[in-house]
Design an enzyme around this catalytic site. Structure first.
Site, PDB file in Angstrom:
ATOM      1  N   ASP A  89       0.846  -1.199   0.000  1.00  0.00           N
ATOM      2  CA  ASP A  89       0.000   0.000   0.000  1.00  0.00           C
ATOM      3  C   ASP A  89       0.880   1.246   0.000  1.00  0.00           C
ATOM      4  O   ASP A  89       0.656   2.190   0.759  1.00  0.00           O
ATOM      5  CB  ASP A  89      -0.925  -0.020   1.221  1.00  0.00           C
ATOM      6  CG  ASP A  89      -2.099   0.939   1.060  1.00  0.00           C
ATOM      7  OD1 ASP A  89      -2.266   1.503  -0.044  1.00  0.00           O
ATOM      8  OD2 ASP A  89      -2.837   1.137   2.041  1.00  0.00           O
ATOM      9  N   ARG A 112      -0.230   8.920   0.860  1.00  0.00           N
ATOM     10  CA  ARG A 112      -1.019   8.992   2.108  1.00  0.00           C
ATOM     11  C   ARG A 112      -0.382   8.155   3.216  1.00  0.00           C
ATOM     12  O   ARG A 112      -0.673   8.327   4.390  1.00  0.00           O
ATOM     13  CB  ARG A 112      -2.461   8.518   1.861  1.00  0.00           C
ATOM     14  CG  ARG A 112      -2.554   7.079   1.411  1.00  0.00           C
ATOM     15  CD  ARG A 112      -3.970   6.597   1.109  1.00  0.00           C
ATOM     16  NE  ARG A 112      -3.879   5.271   0.490  1.00  0.00           N
ATOM     17  CZ  ARG A 112      -3.691   5.049  -0.782  1.00  0.00           C
ATOM     18  NH1 ARG A 112      -3.622   6.053  -1.621  1.00  0.00           N
ATOM     19  NH2 ARG A 112      -3.576   3.816  -1.267  1.00  0.00           N
ATOM     20  N   ASN A 113       0.484   7.224   2.837  1.00  0.00           N
ATOM     21  CA  ASN A 113       1.130   6.359   3.824  1.00  0.00           C
ATOM     22  C   ASN A 113       2.590   6.716   4.090  1.00  0.00           C
ATOM     23  O   ASN A 113       3.348   5.918   4.618  1.00  0.00           O
ATOM     24  CB  ASN A 113       1.018   4.897   3.393  1.00  0.00           C
ATOM     25  CG  ASN A 113      -0.398   4.385   3.587  1.00  0.00           C
ATOM     26  OD1 ASN A 113      -1.087   4.824   4.506  1.00  0.00           O
ATOM     27  ND2 ASN A 113      -0.841   3.507   2.716  1.00  0.00           N
ATOM     28  N   ASP A 135       2.302   2.634   7.888  1.00  0.00           N
ATOM     29  CA  ASP A 135       1.203   1.738   7.571  1.00  0.00           C
ATOM     30  C   ASP A 135       1.658   0.418   6.974  1.00  0.00           C
ATOM     31  O   ASP A 135       1.502   0.165   5.774  1.00  0.00           O
ATOM     32  CB  ASP A 135       0.195   2.425   6.639  1.00  0.00           C
ATOM     33  CG  ASP A 135      -1.203   1.913   6.941  1.00  0.00           C
ATOM     34  OD1 ASP A 135      -1.309   0.827   7.536  1.00  0.00           O
ATOM     35  OD2 ASP A 135      -2.175   2.598   6.599  1.00  0.00           O
TER      36      ASP A 135
HETATM   37  P1  AMP Z   1      -2.884   5.473   9.305  1.00  0.00           P
HETATM   38  O1  AMP Z   1      -3.810   4.691  10.132  1.00  0.00           O
HETATM   39  O2  AMP Z   1      -1.462   5.105   9.588  1.00  0.00           O
HETATM   40  O3  AMP Z   1      -3.218   5.409   7.848  1.00  0.00           O
HETATM   41  O4  AMP Z   1      -3.024   7.003   9.752  1.00  0.00           O
HETATM   42  C1  AMP Z   1      -4.095   7.868   9.374  1.00  0.00           C
HETATM   43  C2  AMP Z   1      -3.606   9.305   9.340  1.00  0.00           C
HETATM   44  O5  AMP Z   1      -3.199   9.731  10.660  1.00  0.00           O
HETATM   45  C3  AMP Z   1      -2.367   9.528   8.463  1.00  0.00           C
HETATM   46  O6  AMP Z   1      -2.729   9.750   7.125  1.00  0.00           O
HETATM   47  C4  AMP Z   1      -1.740  10.762   9.102  1.00  0.00           C
HETATM   48  O7  AMP Z   1      -2.351  11.950   8.630  1.00  0.00           O
HETATM   49  C5  AMP Z   1      -2.060  10.579  10.581  1.00  0.00           C
HETATM   50  N1  AMP Z   1      -0.935   9.903  11.279  1.00  0.00           N
HETATM   51  C6  AMP Z   1      -0.778   8.562  11.433  1.00  0.00           C
HETATM   52  N2  AMP Z   1       0.345   8.284  12.114  1.00  0.00           N
HETATM   53  C7  AMP Z   1       0.929   9.458  12.403  1.00  0.00           C
HETATM   54  C8  AMP Z   1       2.138   9.834  13.079  1.00  0.00           C
HETATM   55  N3  AMP Z   1       2.966   8.911  13.576  1.00  0.00           N
HETATM   56  N4  AMP Z   1       2.450  11.137  13.159  1.00  0.00           N
HETATM   57  C9  AMP Z   1       1.620  12.073  12.642  1.00  0.00           C
HETATM   58  N5  AMP Z   1       0.472  11.791  11.992  1.00  0.00           N
HETATM   59  C10 AMP Z   1       0.104  10.501  11.868  1.00  0.00           C
END
Ligand code: AMP
Length: 413
Positions: free
Chosen positions: A256, A260-261, A274
């Site tokens: 993936d 976005r990741n 992710d």
């Molecule tokens: P995820 O579940 O990893 O896809 O996270 C969803 C969203 O949360 C991401 O697209 C980021 O905008 C934000 N996010 C996730 N992890 C972090 C992190 N470690 N630091 C800052 N923002 C985060």
């Protein structure tokens, strides 16, 4: 000969005491340091060339970007053959007097104020991953991912972390724990770092480092990343290739890979996030057993989309799409096309996407290599990393065209 060696050593000692000499710094480190405050136009450093350790490179901060010049060492030292020097010190003094053809005259040596983003965070060791839940104060919601909400949080009231939660009605508890387990095993400066987990009670948490600029797509399209120049965009791409090289070597398939990741910290430092969909492959290929997995069509390689064959080479295809996202500052791939239209295009013989107006030729050539129909013909991430490195390391290092348009300059082969 002996006298020559002494002279060489003396010059080397002289240089190593200079505040502008950062011998082993990589090109990316130089860019990160020079672009951070308090460095400004003319701040500079000299480092050894990564391509040829016998040669040097001069990196200069100029208009929120960094220019690199090759310092040729052929008996004496020079950037422009008409100005030759017996030592780096003399060279620096000459270019501190006047620009003499550089984009700007050298000002003060680079100040490296890099502070680790993670100072004071619990130092997790092999079997001590469980974090005391009471030490975490959840704050704003950062986003919502595959498993549930992601919060910004404070650990012990002082260290910023990100907490990924598992939706209580989510059935994928085993998968959530597998993700945490997988993250424990992989450590690299371009991958999001895991600090620990809270799995003794519900809801489960995964606690990772916090990256202040959020995900790359939003950063480039709406955030401070809108201002990034081509050098920085290439730097970002190279960092991701470096993280993926590590995963490739570990035989992890991400599945993936998309803007976005990717998370962005200070000074455009990027981390791949992710790993929810990644799998440790037994051989070089992984086919998911169930058919229920959601596949992001616009990022997925044809053999993965149509035959469920995922491999590092299908990640390479996605990386090509990610390069498009980077160079277009967050544009959705295949703009204006439906998923079915996209599916048709990626089966076709030609490159699935046209060259974006902001995409330099060399960059597009790299994307096209990622999109070869036969996965075996696609480059490895290691090759991609080297190719991207060369775009800026020696690409823009040309004295003659130092005053040329920045975009062209940065991408000359
Ligand atoms: P995820 O579940 O990893 O896809 O996270 C969803 C969203 O949360 C991401 O697209 C980021 O905008 C934000 N996010 C996730 N992890 C972090 C992190 N470690 N630091 C800052 N923002 C985060």
């Amino acid at each position: 000969m002996w006298g020559y060696e002494v002279a060489e050593n003396f010059l080397f000692m002289q240089v190593t005491f200079c505040r502008w000499y950062y011998g082993d710094a990589t090109r990316r480190e130089a860019e990160n340091w020079l672009l951070s405050t308090p460095n400004n136009d003319g701040s500079f450093l000299i480092r050894k060339s990564q391509l040829d350790y016998e040669q040097y490179a001069l990196s200069i901060h100029f208009r929120d970007d960094v220019r690199h010049y090759r310092i040729v060492k052929k008996g004496d030292l020079f950037i422009n053959p008409s100005h030759r020097f017996g030592s780096l010190l003399e060279l620096v003094e000459f270019y501190q007097e006047a620009a003499n053809g550089l984009v700007v005259k050298l000002a003060s040596p680079c100040i490296n104020v890099q502070v680790p983003q993670t100072s004071g965070v619990p130092q997790v060791v092999a079997d001590e991953w469980e974090i005391e839940r009471n030490f975490l104060e959840l704050g704003e919601v950062l986003g919502e991912g595959n498993f549930g909400k992601v919060y910004k949080a404070l650990w012990k009231g002082k260290v910023e972390v990100a907490v990924k939660t598992l939706k209580t009605d989510n059935m994928d508890k085993a998968e959530f724990l597998t993700e945490a387990q997988r993250m424990k095993e992989i450590r690299h400066h371009n991958l999001v770092r895991l600090y620990g987990v809270c799995t003794r009670n519900q809801p489960f948490y995964i606690v990772t480092e916090y990256l202040c600029n959020g995900n790359l797509k939003v950063y480039l399209s709406e955030g401070a990343g809108k201002e990034c120049g081509q050098v920085t965009l290439t730097n970002i791409s190279t960092q991701i290739a470096e993280g993926m090289t590590y995963l490739e070597e570990k035989k992890y398939v991400h599945r993936d890979l998309a803007a976005r990741n990717i998370l962005v910290g200070r000074n455009n430092e990027c981390r791949i996030a992710d790993f929810g969909l990644s799998r440790l492959t037994q051989d070089d290929e992984y086919s998911p057993k169930g058919s229920g997995a959601k596949i992001p069509t616009r990022w997925t390689a044809p053999e993965a989309l149509f035959n469920h064959k995922f491999s590092s080479k299908s990640d390479v295809w996605s990386f090509g799409i990610l390069l498009h996202e980077i160079i277009s500052k967050g544009e959705i791939p295949y703009p204006g096309m439906t998923k079915d239209e996209v599916k048709k295009v990626i089966r076709g013989p030609g490159p699935p996407m046209r060259q974006h107006p902001n995409c330099p030729d060399r960059f597009y050539e790299i994307m096209q290599m990622c999109w070869r129909q036969d996965p075996k013909e696609r480059p490895t991430f290691y090759q991609l990393q080297c190719d991207l490195d060369q775009i800026t390391d020696y690409g823009q290092v040309s004295y003659e065209n130092a005053d040329a348009d920045r975009t062209n300059q940065a991408f000359q082969p």
